[in-house]
Design a protein around this motif. Structure first.
Motif, PDB file in Angstrom:
ATOM      1  N   PRO A  72      -8.139 -13.617   3.140  1.00 37.84           N
ATOM      2  CA  PRO A  72      -7.123 -13.987   4.124  1.00 37.84           C
ATOM      3  C   PRO A  72      -6.383 -12.752   4.625  1.00 37.84           C
ATOM      4  CG  PRO A  72      -6.398 -14.547   1.915  1.00 37.84           C
ATOM      5  CD  PRO A  72      -7.822 -14.059   1.807  1.00 37.84           C
ATOM      6  N   THR A  73      -6.003 -12.786   5.878  1.00 36.85           N
ATOM      7  CA  THR A  73      -5.249 -11.678   6.442  1.00 36.85           C
ATOM      8  C   THR A  73      -3.780 -11.874   6.099  1.00 36.85           C
ATOM      9  OG1 THR A  73      -4.991 -12.862   8.534  1.00 36.85           O
ATOM     10  CG2 THR A  73      -6.846 -11.349   8.351  1.00 36.85           C
ATOM     11  N   VAL A  74      -3.150 -10.818   5.680  1.00 35.58           N
ATOM     12  CA  VAL A  74      -1.734 -10.853   5.345  1.00 35.58           C
ATOM     13  C   VAL A  74      -0.994 -10.080   6.418  1.00 35.58           C
ATOM     14  CG1 VAL A  74       0.002 -10.211   3.651  1.00 35.58           C
ATOM     15  CG2 VAL A  74      -2.227 -10.970   2.891  1.00 35.58           C
ATOM     16  N   ARG A  75      -0.087 -10.729   7.023  1.00 35.61           N
ATOM     17  CA  ARG A  75       0.696 -10.056   8.058  1.00 35.61           C
ATOM     18  C   ARG A  75       1.708  -9.134   7.399  1.00 35.61           C
ATOM     19  NH1 ARG A  75      -0.122 -15.095  10.673  1.00 35.61           N
ATOM     20  NH2 ARG A  75      -1.324 -14.721  12.549  1.00 35.61           N
ATOM     21  N   GLU A  76       2.144  -8.165   8.153  1.00 36.11           N
ATOM     22  CA  GLU A  76       3.046  -7.148   7.623  1.00 36.11           C
ATOM     23  C   GLU A  76       4.345  -7.754   7.084  1.00 36.11           C
ATOM     24  OE1 GLU A  76       5.382  -3.298   9.327  1.00 36.11           O
ATOM     25  OE2 GLU A  76       3.380  -3.688  10.094  1.00 36.11           O
ATOM     26  N   GLY A  77       4.882  -8.744   7.767  1.00 38.93           N
ATOM     27  CA  GLY A  77       6.115  -9.386   7.308  1.00 38.93           C
ATOM     28  C   GLY A  77       5.928 -10.102   5.990  1.00 38.93           C
ATOM     29  N   GLU A  78       4.787 -10.764   5.832  1.00 40.41           N
ATOM     30  CA  GLU A  78       4.508 -11.445   4.576  1.00 40.41           C
ATOM     31  C   GLU A  78       4.354 -10.447   3.444  1.00 40.41           C
ATOM     32  OE1 GLU A  78       1.063 -13.815   5.236  1.00 40.41           O
ATOM     33  OE2 GLU A  78       2.000 -14.966   6.843  1.00 40.41           O
ATOM     34  N   LEU A  79       3.713  -9.332   3.723  1.00 33.08           N
ATOM     35  CA  LEU A  79       3.534  -8.297   2.712  1.00 33.08           C
ATOM     36  C   LEU A  79       4.888  -7.714   2.309  1.00 33.08           C
ATOM     37  CD1 LEU A  79       1.598  -6.627   1.022  1.00 33.08           C
ATOM     38  CD2 LEU A  79       1.390  -5.049   2.925  1.00 33.08           C
ATOM     39  N   GLN A  80       5.755  -7.485   3.282  1.00 33.24           N
ATOM     40  CA  GLN A  80       7.091  -6.957   2.981  1.00 33.24           C
ATOM     41  C   GLN A  80       7.873  -7.950   2.116  1.00 33.24           C
ATOM     42  OE1 GLN A  80       8.257  -3.889   3.722  1.00 33.24           O
ATOM     43  NE2 GLN A  80      10.030  -4.408   2.495  1.00 33.24           N
ATOM     44  N   GLN A  81       7.742  -9.237   2.422  1.00 33.62           N
ATOM     45  CA  GLN A  81       8.433 -10.263   1.647  1.00 33.62           C
ATOM     46  C   GLN A  81       7.922 -10.292   0.211  1.00 33.62           C
ATOM     47  OE1 GLN A  81       7.948 -14.191   3.275  1.00 33.62           O
ATOM     48  NE2 GLN A  81       9.612 -15.031   2.073  1.00 33.62           N
ATOM     49  N   LEU A  82       6.619 -10.174   0.031  1.00 32.05           N
ATOM     50  CA  LEU A  82       6.053 -10.130  -1.313  1.00 32.05           C
ATOM     51  C   LEU A  82       6.543  -8.908  -2.088  1.00 32.05           C
ATOM     52  CD1 LEU A  82       2.361 -11.184  -0.629  1.00 32.05           C
ATOM     53  CD2 LEU A  82       4.045 -12.464  -1.934  1.00 32.05           C
ATOM     54  N   MET A  83       6.574  -7.763  -1.419  1.00 32.87           N
ATOM     55  CA  MET A  83       7.029  -6.541  -2.086  1.00 32.87           C
ATOM     56  C   MET A  83       8.506  -6.637  -2.451  1.00 32.87           C
ATOM     57  SD  MET A  83       4.384  -4.795  -2.539  1.00 32.87           S
ATOM     58  CE  MET A  83       5.122  -3.312  -3.164  1.00 32.87           C
ATOM     59  N   ASP A  84       9.325  -7.218  -1.589  1.00 35.49           N
ATOM     60  CA  ASP A  84      10.749  -7.399  -1.900  1.00 35.49           C
ATOM     61  C   ASP A  84      10.932  -8.291  -3.116  1.00 35.49           C
ATOM     62  OD1 ASP A  84      11.443  -5.777   0.223  1.00 35.49           O
ATOM     63  OD2 ASP A  84      11.917  -7.435   1.584  1.00 35.49           O
ATOM     64  N   GLY A  85      10.140  -9.352  -3.202  1.00 30.86           N
ATOM     65  CA  GLY A  85      10.204 -10.230  -4.362  1.00 30.86           C
ATOM     66  C   GLY A  85       9.788  -9.518  -5.636  1.00 30.86           C
ATOM     67  N   PHE A  86       8.752  -8.686  -5.534  1.00 29.37           N
ATOM     68  CA  PHE A  86       8.287  -7.924  -6.693  1.00 29.37           C
ATOM     69  C   PHE A  86       9.353  -6.944  -7.162  1.00 29.37           C
ATOM     70  CE2 PHE A  86       5.790  -4.338  -8.481  1.00 29.37           C
ATOM     71  CZ  PHE A  86       5.250  -5.008  -9.559  1.00 29.37           C
ATOM     72  N   VAL A  87      10.005  -6.276  -6.221  1.00 36.54           N
ATOM     73  CA  VAL A  87      11.071  -5.331  -6.571  1.00 36.54           C
ATOM     74  C   VAL A  87      12.217  -6.064  -7.257  1.00 36.54           C
ATOM     75  CG1 VAL A  87      12.844  -3.821  -5.585  1.00 36.54           C
ATOM     76  CG2 VAL A  87      10.484  -3.620  -4.824  1.00 36.54           C
ATOM     77  N   GLY A  88      12.548  -7.256  -6.775  1.00 37.91           N
ATOM     78  CA  GLY A  88      13.604  -8.047  -7.413  1.00 37.91           C
ATOM     79  C   GLY A  88      13.262  -8.407  -8.848  1.00 37.91           C
ATOM     80  N   GLU A  89      12.019  -8.783  -9.077  1.00 32.47           N
ATOM     81  CA  GLU A  89      11.587  -9.110 -10.436  1.00 32.47           C
ATOM     82  C   GLU A  89      11.607  -7.879 -11.339  1.00 32.47           C
ATOM     83  OE1 GLU A  89      11.088 -12.160 -11.680  1.00 32.47           O
ATOM     84  OE2 GLU A  89      11.679 -12.891  -9.703  1.00 32.47           O
ATOM     85  N   LEU A  90      11.236  -6.712 -10.821  1.00 28.74           N
ATOM     86  CA  LEU A  90      11.301  -5.482 -11.615  1.00 28.74           C
ATOM     87  C   LEU A  90      12.738  -5.139 -11.982  1.00 28.74           C
ATOM     88  CD1 LEU A  90       8.653  -3.121  -9.978  1.00 28.74           C
ATOM     89  CD2 LEU A  90       8.583  -4.175 -12.230  1.00 28.74           C
ATOM     90  N   ARG A  91      13.668  -5.380 -11.077  1.00 28.14           N
ATOM     91  CA  ARG A  91      15.088  -5.125 -11.398  1.00 28.14           C
ATOM     92  C   ARG A  91      15.568  -6.041 -12.511  1.00 28.14           C
ATOM     93  NH1 ARG A  91      16.741  -4.399  -5.195  1.00 28.14           N
ATOM     94  NH2 ARG A  91      16.240  -2.190  -5.039  1.00 28.14           N
TER      95      ARG A  91
END
Length: 120
Positions: A72-91
Motif C-alpha cells: 500500500p502507498t503511504v502518503r506523507e501525512g500518514e507517515l508523519q502521523q505514524l512517526m509522531d505517534g512513535f515518538v510519543g511512545e518513546l517518550r
C-alpha cells in the motif's frame, strides 16, 4: 448518451495539462498524474464528458487500491502521523525508565544503610 464538451470549455481547458490538473485535484500524486496524462488525453479530445469522468474515477480507484499482493502507498501525512505517534511512545518509555531508575537507586541506598547498621 454521449455529451460533448461545451465549446467554451473544450479547446481552452483540454490543452495545457487538463488531465494532470483534474487528477491532482482528486489527490493523485504528481508523478502518477504525469504517467496517466498521455493515456487519458484522447478522451479529452473525443469530447465525451462521461467517458472522461469515468476514466478519472477509475484512475483514482486504481491509485488508492493497488490490489492484492501490492504494497500500500503511504502518503506523507500518514507517515508523519505514524512517526509522531512513535515518538510519543518513546517518550513514555523514557519516562518509565527514569522512574524505574529512581526506584532502583532509592532501594540501593536504603539497602546499603541497613547493612551498615546491622551487627553480626
Amino acid at each position: 448518451m454521449r455529451r460533448k464538451w461545451d465549446s467554451q470549455d473544450g479547446p481552452r481547458r483540454a490543452g495545457g495539462g487538463r488531465v494532470e490538473a483534474d487528477l491532482l485535484a482528486r489527490g493523485i500524486a504528481p508523478e502518477f498524474c504525469e504517467a496517466c496524462a498521455d493515456r487519458l488525453a484522447p478522451l479529452v479530445a473525443s469530447g465525451s464528458v462521461e467517458a472522461y469522468e469515468a476514466a478519472l474515477d477509475a484512475v483514482v480507484l486504481a491509485y488508492r487500491n493497488p490490489g492484492p499482493g501490492a504494497e500500500p502507498t503511504v502518503r506523507e501525512g500518514e507517515l508523519q502521523q505514524l512517526m509522531d505517534g512513535f515518538v510519543g511512545e518513546l517518550r513514555k518509555l523514557e519516562e518509565t525508565m527514569r522512574t524505574l531508575d529512581a526506584y532502583v537507586t532509592r532501594m540501593r541506598t536504603q539497602a546499603s544503610k541497613a547493612v551498615r547498621h546491622q551487627i553480626h
